[in-house]
Design a protein around this motif. Structure first.
Motif, short mmCIF file in Angstrom:
data_model
loop_
_atom_site.label_atom_id
_atom_site.label_comp_id
_atom_site.label_asym_id
_atom_site.label_seq_id
_atom_site.Cartn_x
_atom_site.Cartn_y
_atom_site.Cartn_z
N CYS A 19 52.19 31.60 91.78
CA CYS A 19 52.96 32.27 92.83
C CYS A 19 53.17 31.35 94.04
CB CYS A 19 52.28 33.55 93.26
SG CYS A 19 52.31 34.83 91.99
N SER A 20 52.14 30.59 94.40
CA SER A 20 52.28 29.70 95.55
C SER A 20 53.34 28.65 95.31
CB SER A 20 50.94 29.05 95.90
OG SER A 20 50.57 28.10 94.93
N GLN A 21 53.37 28.07 94.11
CA GLN A 21 54.37 27.04 93.83
C GLN A 21 55.78 27.59 93.92
OE1 GLN A 21 53.64 23.74 93.38
NE2 GLN A 21 51.59 24.41 93.91
N LEU A 22 55.97 28.80 93.36
CA LEU A 22 57.30 29.41 93.38
C LEU A 22 57.72 29.78 94.80
CD1 LEU A 22 57.00 31.63 90.20
CD2 LEU A 22 58.34 29.53 90.45
N VAL A 91 55.03 27.93 85.88
CA VAL A 91 55.85 27.73 87.08
C VAL A 91 57.29 27.47 86.66
CG1 VAL A 91 56.28 26.18 89.04
CG2 VAL A 91 53.95 26.96 88.55
N VAL A 92 57.50 26.69 85.62
CA VAL A 92 58.85 26.39 85.13
C VAL A 92 59.53 27.68 84.66
CG1 VAL A 92 60.19 25.17 83.37
CG2 VAL A 92 58.32 24.00 84.55
N VAL A 93 58.80 28.50 83.91
CA VAL A 93 59.35 29.79 83.45
C VAL A 93 59.65 30.68 84.65
CG1 VAL A 93 58.82 31.90 82.17
CG2 VAL A 93 58.28 29.67 81.18
N GLY A 94 58.73 30.75 85.60
CA GLY A 94 58.95 31.54 86.82
C GLY A 94 60.15 31.05 87.61
N ALA A 95 60.32 29.74 87.67
CA ALA A 95 61.48 29.19 88.39
C ALA A 95 62.78 29.59 87.71
CB ALA A 95 61.36 27.67 88.48
N ALA A 96 62.76 29.64 86.39
CA ALA A 96 63.95 30.08 85.66
C ALA A 96 64.21 31.56 85.90
CB ALA A 96 63.79 29.80 84.17
N LEU A 97 63.16 32.37 85.89
CA LEU A 97 63.32 33.82 86.05
C LEU A 97 63.64 34.23 87.48
CD1 LEU A 97 60.35 35.10 83.85
CD2 LEU A 97 62.79 35.21 83.31
#
Length: 127
Positions: A19-22, A91-97
């Motif tokens: 969450c912090s990275q996103l 994080v990559v998946v979260g960035a996509a979503l």
């Protein structure tokens, strides 16, 4: 700290780090911190210090690190490190979503390989 508490701390550490990275990425983009740093480094620092969501992102990062090291005192690294390997792909998946970043088939395949390797390492650790 009991083993159950250590597992809970580890889970919250991983979630907090993701969450912090996103959140930091999203706020840096919205606030154009990279552009501000080039033009006015002190102004960029002031922008960072005034932005509450960005400060929450930094707090999540610090909290995640503290929880991670707390869990490390009770859990074997052979168990924890494969989970750490899952943070960046998530994080990559979260960035996509959540941030609309592209997720190519190659990246999705790489994430699948990392996930399979993580599961395999976890199974090896149990034996």
């Amino acid at each position: 700290m009991t083993r159950q508490f250590a597992l809970l701390a580890l889970a919250f550490a991983c979630i907090s780090m993701i969450c912090s990275q996103l959140l930091i990425k999203a706020r840096f983009t919205v606030l154009d911190i990279a552009g501000q740093l080039a033009a006015d480094p002190l102004g960029a620092a002031w922008t960072v210090l005034r932005d509450v969501p960005l400060l929450v992102g930094f707090a999540l990062l610090v909290t995640g690190a503290a929880l991670w090291y707390s869990a490390m005192t009770r859990l074997p690294l052979g168990f924890m490190m494969p989970l750490a390997a899952m943070i960046m792909p998530m994080v990559v998946v979260g960035a996509a979503l959540f941030l609309g970043e592209p997720l190519s088939a190659q990246k999705a395949a790489a994430i699948a390989v990392i996930t399979a390797g993580t599961i395999w390492l976890g199974l090896l650790h149990q034996t």
